[in-house]
Design a protein around this motif. Structure first.
Motif, PDB file in Angstrom:
ATOM      1  N   PRO A 109      -7.868   5.703   0.295  1.00 34.52           N
ATOM      2  CA  PRO A 109      -6.486   5.576  -0.176  1.00 34.52           C
ATOM      3  C   PRO A 109      -6.225   4.210  -0.790  1.00 34.52           C
ATOM      4  O   PRO A 109      -6.694   3.192  -0.278  1.00 34.52           O
ATOM      5  CB  PRO A 109      -5.661   5.784   1.096  1.00 34.52           C
ATOM      6  N   LEU A 110      -5.502   4.206  -1.898  1.00 33.78           N
ATOM      7  CA  LEU A 110      -5.135   2.948  -2.539  1.00 33.78           C
ATOM      8  C   LEU A 110      -4.298   2.101  -1.591  1.00 33.78           C
ATOM      9  O   LEU A 110      -4.410   0.875  -1.546  1.00 33.78           O
ATOM     10  CB  LEU A 110      -4.365   3.236  -3.830  1.00 33.78           C
ATOM     11  N   SER A 111      -3.455   2.756  -0.819  1.00 32.13           N
ATOM     12  CA  SER A 111      -2.601   2.076   0.156  1.00 32.13           C
ATOM     13  C   SER A 111      -2.395   2.979   1.351  1.00 32.13           C
ATOM     14  O   SER A 111      -2.354   4.205   1.206  1.00 32.13           O
ATOM     15  CB  SER A 111      -1.247   1.724  -0.468  1.00 32.13           C
ATOM     16  N   VAL A 112      -2.291   2.391   2.542  1.00 39.90           N
ATOM     17  CA  VAL A 112      -1.962   3.184   3.733  1.00 39.90           C
ATOM     18  C   VAL A 112      -0.556   2.857   4.230  1.00 39.90           C
ATOM     19  O   VAL A 112      -0.131   3.354   5.267  1.00 39.90           O
ATOM     20  CB  VAL A 112      -2.993   2.959   4.863  1.00 39.90           C
ATOM     21  N   GLY A 113       0.159   2.008   3.478  1.00 36.66           N
ATOM     22  CA  GLY A 113       1.494   1.613   3.909  1.00 36.66           C
ATOM     23  C   GLY A 113       2.446   2.787   4.048  1.00 36.66           C
ATOM     24  O   GLY A 113       3.208   2.882   5.019  1.00 36.66           O
ATOM     25  N   GLY A 114       2.407   3.709   3.093  1.00 37.18           N
ATOM     26  CA  GLY A 114       3.291   4.871   3.171  1.00 37.18           C
ATOM     27  C   GLY A 114       2.990   5.734   4.374  1.00 37.18           C
ATOM     28  O   GLY A 114       3.905   6.236   5.049  1.00 37.18           O
ATOM     29  N   LEU A 115       1.681   5.928   4.651  1.00 33.08           N
ATOM     30  CA  LEU A 115       1.282   6.710   5.831  1.00 33.08           C
ATOM     31  C   LEU A 115       1.789   6.059   7.110  1.00 33.08           C
ATOM     32  O   LEU A 115       2.340   6.727   7.996  1.00 33.08           O
ATOM     33  CB  LEU A 115      -0.241   6.830   5.888  1.00 33.08           C
ATOM     34  N   LEU A 116       1.594   4.756   7.221  1.00 30.94           N
ATOM     35  CA  LEU A 116       2.022   4.056   8.431  1.00 30.94           C
ATOM     36  C   LEU A 116       3.544   4.100   8.572  1.00 30.94           C
ATOM     37  O   LEU A 116       4.063   4.273   9.681  1.00 30.94           O
ATOM     38  CB  LEU A 116       1.531   2.608   8.397  1.00 30.94           C
ATOM     39  N   ARG A 117       4.229   3.923   7.475  1.00 30.02           N
ATOM     40  CA  ARG A 117       5.703   3.920   7.524  1.00 30.02           C
ATOM     41  C   ARG A 117       6.241   5.271   8.007  1.00 30.02           C
ATOM     42  O   ARG A 117       7.115   5.332   8.881  1.00 30.02           O
ATOM     43  CB  ARG A 117       6.260   3.580   6.145  1.00 30.02           C
ATOM     44  N   SER A 118       5.700   6.362   7.443  1.00 30.28           N
ATOM     45  CA  SER A 118       6.251   7.678   7.763  1.00 30.28           C
ATOM     46  C   SER A 118       5.704   8.283   9.048  1.00 30.28           C
ATOM     47  O   SER A 118       6.406   9.031   9.730  1.00 30.28           O
ATOM     48  CB  SER A 118       5.987   8.638   6.594  1.00 30.28           C
ATOM     49  N   ARG A 119       4.446   7.945   9.382  1.00 23.65           N
ATOM     50  CA  ARG A 119       3.818   8.606  10.540  1.00 23.65           C
ATOM     51  C   ARG A 119       3.778   7.739  11.791  1.00 23.65           C
ATOM     52  O   ARG A 119       3.612   8.279  12.888  1.00 23.65           O
ATOM     53  CB  ARG A 119       2.386   9.014  10.171  1.00 23.65           C
ATOM     54  N   LEU A 120       3.878   6.427  11.632  1.00 26.43           N
ATOM     55  CA  LEU A 120       3.813   5.532  12.793  1.00 26.43           C
ATOM     56  C   LEU A 120       5.163   4.903  13.077  1.00 26.43           C
ATOM     57  O   LEU A 120       5.756   5.112  14.133  1.00 26.43           O
ATOM     58  CB  LEU A 120       2.757   4.452  12.564  1.00 26.43           C
ATOM     59  N   PHE A 121       5.676   4.144  12.111  1.00 24.63           N
ATOM     60  CA  PHE A 121       6.920   3.402  12.352  1.00 24.63           C
ATOM     61  C   PHE A 121       8.138   4.316  12.477  1.00 24.63           C
ATOM     62  O   PHE A 121       9.109   3.959  13.145  1.00 24.63           O
ATOM     63  CB  PHE A 121       7.144   2.372  11.237  1.00 24.63           C
ATOM     64  N   ALA A 122       8.093   5.475  11.828  1.00 22.81           N
ATOM     65  CA  ALA A 122       9.232   6.395  11.928  1.00 22.81           C
ATOM     66  C   ALA A 122       9.208   7.205  13.215  1.00 22.81           C
ATOM     67  O   ALA A 122      10.192   7.849  13.561  1.00 22.81           O
ATOM     68  CB  ALA A 122       9.240   7.334  10.722  1.00 22.81           C
ATOM     69  N   ALA A 123       8.069   7.174  13.931  1.00 23.73           N
ATOM     70  CA  ALA A 123       7.920   8.037  15.105  1.00 23.73           C
ATOM     71  C   ALA A 123       8.046   7.300  16.432  1.00 23.73           C
ATOM     72  O   ALA A 123       8.263   7.929  17.471  1.00 23.73           O
ATOM     73  CB  ALA A 123       6.556   8.731  15.048  1.00 23.73           C
ATOM     74  N   ALA A 124       7.901   5.979  16.430  1.00 25.27           N
ATOM     75  CA  ALA A 124       7.933   5.232  17.692  1.00 25.27           C
ATOM     76  C   ALA A 124       8.324   3.785  17.416  1.00 25.27           C
ATOM     77  O   ALA A 124       8.292   3.330  16.265  1.00 25.27           O
ATOM     78  CB  ALA A 124       6.565   5.282  18.378  1.00 25.27           C
ATOM     79  N   THR A 125       8.709   3.076  18.471  1.00 23.92           N
ATOM     80  CA  THR A 125       8.932   1.638  18.362  1.00 23.92           C
ATOM     81  C   THR A 125       7.573   0.954  18.398  1.00 23.92           C
ATOM     82  O   THR A 125       6.764   1.213  19.288  1.00 23.92           O
ATOM     83  CB  THR A 125       9.792   1.127  19.530  1.00 23.92           C
ATOM     84  N   GLY A 182       3.920  -5.882   4.124  1.00 22.08           N
ATOM     85  CA  GLY A 182       3.851  -4.990   2.975  1.00 22.08           C
ATOM     86  C   GLY A 182       2.723  -3.986   3.104  1.00 22.08           C
ATOM     87  O   GLY A 182       2.871  -2.816   2.748  1.00 22.08           O
ATOM     88  N   THR A 183       1.571  -4.404   3.630  1.00 21.63           N
ATOM     89  CA  THR A 183       0.444  -3.480   3.794  1.00 21.63           C
ATOM     90  C   THR A 183       0.713  -2.470   4.899  1.00 21.63           C
ATOM     91  O   THR A 183       0.126  -1.384   4.903  1.00 21.63           O
ATOM     92  CB  THR A 183      -0.858  -4.230   4.109  1.00 21.63           C
ATOM     93  N   TRP A 184       1.587  -2.811   5.849  1.00 16.33           N
ATOM     94  CA  TRP A 184       1.959  -1.866   6.915  1.00 16.33           C
ATOM     95  C   TRP A 184       3.019  -0.867   6.472  1.00 16.33           C
ATOM     96  O   TRP A 184       3.334   0.064   7.220  1.00 16.33           O
ATOM     97  CB  TRP A 184       2.500  -2.628   8.129  1.00 16.33           C
ATOM     98  N   GLY A 185       3.606  -1.082   5.295  1.00 12.84           N
ATOM     99  CA  GLY A 185       4.663  -0.182   4.833  1.00 12.84           C
ATOM    100  C   GLY A 185       6.043  -0.606   5.266  1.00 12.84           C
ATOM    101  O   GLY A 185       7.009   0.150   5.103  1.00 12.84           O
ATOM    102  N   LEU A 186       6.175  -1.820   5.797  1.00 13.53           N
ATOM    103  CA  LEU A 186       7.495  -2.322   6.173  1.00 13.53           C
ATOM    104  C   LEU A 186       8.164  -2.939   4.947  1.00 13.53           C
ATOM    105  O   LEU A 186       7.499  -3.311   3.981  1.00 13.53           O
ATOM    106  CB  LEU A 186       7.357  -3.354   7.289  1.00 13.53           C
ATOM    107  N   PRO A 187       9.492  -3.050   4.970  1.00 13.84           N
ATOM    108  CA  PRO A 187      10.217  -3.552   3.800  1.00 13.84           C
ATOM    109  C   PRO A 187       9.663  -4.883   3.301  1.00 13.84           C
ATOM    110  O   PRO A 187       9.368  -5.786   4.083  1.00 13.84           O
ATOM    111  CB  PRO A 187      11.652  -3.712   4.315  1.00 13.84           C
ATOM    112  N   ALA A 188       9.531  -4.993   2.004  1.00 13.43           N
ATOM    113  CA  ALA A 188       8.992  -6.206   1.380  1.00 13.43           C
ATOM    114  C   ALA A 188      10.085  -7.242   1.249  1.00 13.43           C
ATOM    115  O   ALA A 188      10.534  -7.581   0.166  1.00 13.43           O
ATOM    116  CB  ALA A 188       8.402  -5.873   0.015  1.00 13.43           C
TER     117      ALA A 188
END
Length: 683
Positions: free
Chosen positions: A394-410, A429-435
């Protein structure tokens, strides 16, 4: 259940019970983690070596789990930290906090299924994996046989079936003979050994635990695949968080090679019509013929002739898959060996099919900037044979982490190195958190205050709790400004002279961190002839054994590459000098990082600073962090690359490092090392 004591009280009780002393950074971090759990806002915490960060996140996690009955997942990148948590920290905490928590806390470790011995495979006549060139070597065959025999004997003694508990270890090839992946597993209800299964037992124990310790790879599988691997949880603590993106990228990367296609065909032999097997073998030959004519490197578009060959691979694999498991069919219930063999074949052809589809799908998007995957051909020399493999990442995993990790738990992310260039934004930014710059957490909020909340955005806070070390008084950062910039032709003679001079002044006691194995071996070979103190090199023995030998003899030096940048913890006089041969920029031909740089530039950003410089800054911080491992340590970090002070990006990179006292004067450093060598070790 009555309200439990607050985190500061529990931390004080634990520290006293464990015979420790109060540490301000640890107290601040524990309060911030508790606040994050209470407010459900994510937290990034940089905590330097010696802070005691494990207790700082474990105590709020245990309190939350006991109070709510919800499991907390702790994810790490290394086996060493997993063992520290499960074998030392958690047992001691469970005992120390049993009275204030009202019961003894429960914990468990959980890994991917292929980390556990499979009782069905070891007790069945399931065919071994298809042989390759290695097995035509008589020595390789005999070694494999010895290792498998040892695994069979170990199966009768082990209580966990966990590969990491096998000492000494075995090769990956041997382990694959007695383990299965999730795709290959029959399932608990259909396996004759389902009730005794080591992997299922570990999953069962994790479901009853307050804290489950796992690894980044399994965390990624749980988040990305949609298949629930971890128990229900509402809090995730990610230790060694600087490794998260690379580990998630690794899980999300797939590959397609001639060997994989041929192995899948061999798995299908005698299970499906011979014509279908021949068709898949023919697809393997066509893929080999195509790749054999292509140079290694990234694919910006499909090479000529690749589309029909990939379609042939895709369709041949799918036909075998359909023949193995027709729509609506089930595997034989009464023959577990046959079912297991079929599952192995299914897994192999599905992986081939999915990889071919992934490549074709990537290039259906004509705009390179819109593609989600990067595809490249790599050529690896295996015993003189060029093995060609196409990789997809994947070019980036930020979107995956944002939607599947950060949106599901603290999520609480922590490491000794999270700030890049003095800011958390680079990793965020690489984690998918707001830049954007996050809020600075106020530890006072953990004592009953409330933080403002924005329901429309992912909220995260950051905190640097510092380090118990006085870096400016304990360490010197020496940059060899007088040396020429490093070239591509290996270590220049001036670099070797500088390394020799520094090691002589230090009396050995040196960890040499090199940007390539070639450079490490070349330096070892030359300096062994010049020095009268021992020099070890990574690869001479198992890394753990080399580190032990290095730590036991003050006069010994150890040279190596990437794994030593992050994996050496040697407090005391055995390590007084850390040498880095150059700034660890990624290789300019790294297909994935180059693609990520281009993607940043296509959006108007600075690809070099965002990708290459950030990559180098994290490794520099990790490498220089090897020097001070206790409050008594003293020493020098010597960076031989003059660009750290002469290039425009040098200040940005230095801002990622601990605040050592800095100099470029060789005489100052030589005298400092000589004084350290002559001084008695601190007690």
């Amino acid at each position: 259940m009555p309200e439990l004591p607050p985190v500061p009280t529990l931390l004080a009780s634990a520290v006293e019970a464990l015979g420790g002393t109060a540490r301000k950074g640890q107290q601040t971090m524990a309060a911030a983690v508790a606040h994050s759990i209470d407010t459900k806002e994510h937290l990034a915490v940089q905590a330097g070596t010696g802070t005691g960060k494990s207790l700082a996140y474990l105590i709020p996690s245990l309190r939350h789990a006991v109070q709510t009955g919800r499991t907390v997942v702790v994810s790490t990148a290394t086996i060493a930290l997993q063992r520290q948590l499960v074998d030392r920290d958690l047992p001691r905490l469970a005992e120390a906090l049993e009275k204030p928590l009202g019961r003894r806390a429960k914990f468990a470790i959980l890994k991917g299924r292929n980390n556990y011995l499979c009782l069905n495979k070891i007790n069945s006549a399931i065919p071994d994996e298809a042989p390759d060139a290695e097995l035509f070597d008589a020595f390789a065959i005999s070694r494999l046989g010895r290792e498998v025999q040892r695994l069979n004997e170990w199966a009768s003694d082990t209580q966990t079936g966990d590969r990491d508990e096998l000492t000494p270890g075995v090769t990956d090839r041997a382990w694959r003979q007695v383990s299965v992946s999730s795709r290959e597993c029959l399932g608990k209800s259909r396996c004759p050994f389902g009730t005794d299964c080591f992997a299922e037992r570990a999953r069962g124990e994790s479901g009853q635990a307050d804290v489950v310790v796992t690894n980044h790879a399994l965390l990624a599988i749980d988040a990305i695949s949609g298949i629930q691997v971890l128990p229900e949880h509402d809090v995730v603590v990610i230790d060694e968080a600087h490794e998260l993106v690379d580990r998630v990228t690794g899980v999300a990367t797939s590959e397609l090679s001639t060997a994989a296609i041929s192995a899948a065909a061999k798995r299908c032999a005698k299970l499906v019509d011979e014509k279908e097997v021949d068709r898949l073998e023919g697809a393997a030959e066509a893929w080999h013929g195509l790749l054999d004519e292509l140079p290694p490197g990234r694919w910006d578009r499909l090479p000529e002739g690749a589309a029909p060959v990939l379609a042939l691979v895709r369709d041949a694999a799918w036909n075998c898959r359909t023949a193995l498991a027709p729509q609506g069919s089930t595997a034989p219930q009464g023959d577990p060996d046959a079912a297991a063999t079929r599952n192995l074949a299914l897994s192999a052809v599905e992986e081939v099919h999915d990889a071919a589809v992934r490549v074709l799908t990537t290039f259906e998007e004509s705009d390179p900037a819109a593609r989600r995957d990067v595809v490249w051909l790599a050529v690896e020399d295996v015993r003189g044979v060029a093995r060609r493999t196409v990789h997809m990442a994947p070019l980036s995993v930020g979107g995956l982490l944002r939607s599947r990790l950060f949106a599901a738990a603290t999520v609480v992310l922590t490491s000794a190195t999270l700030q890049v260039g003095g800011s958390f934004d680079g990793l965020a930014g690489t984690w998918g958190l707001p830049a954007q710059s996050p809020n600075t957490v106020d530890p006072a909020l953990a004592n009953g205050g409330e933080a403002p909340s924005d329901s429309g955005a992912i909220r995260w806070n950051s905190l640097d709790v510092g380090s118990p070390f006085d870096h400016a008084k304990s360490g010197i950062l020496y940059v060899a400004k007088h040396l020429p910039a490093p070239g591509r032709d290996g270590l220049a003679p001036a670099y070797l002279d500088e390394i020799e001079r520094l090691i002589r002044a230090a009396g050995g006691r040196t960890l040499g961190l090199f940007s390539s194995m070639r450079a490490a071996k070349a330096a070892t070979e030359i300096l062994r002839e010049r020095l009268d103190t021992p020099v070890l090199c990574q690869g001479d023995d198992a890394t753990g054994a080399l580190v032990r030998r290095f730590a036991e003899d003050d006069a010994t030096s150890l040279f190596g590459t990437l794994s030593l940048w992050q994996g050496v913890d040697v407090p005391g006089p055995s390590l007084s000098l850390v040498i880095l041969d150059r700034i660890p920029f990624p290789r300019p031909d790294d297909p994935l990082l180059v693609a990520r740089q281009r993607a940043v530039e296509s959006r108007g950003g600075n690809g070099f600073m965002t990708i290459a410089a950030n990559h180098a800054a994290l490794l520099l911080a990790q490498g220089t962090g090897r020097l001070l491992r206790s409050v008594h340590d003293r020493g020098v970090v010597a960076i031989l690359d003059p660009r750290l002070v002469t290039a425009r990006y040098g200040a940005y990179l230095r801002a990622s490092l601990p605040p050592y006292w800095e100099t470029s004067d060789p005489e100052v450093v030589t005298k400092a090392l000589q004084r350290l060598t002559a001084a008695p070790a601190a007690k």
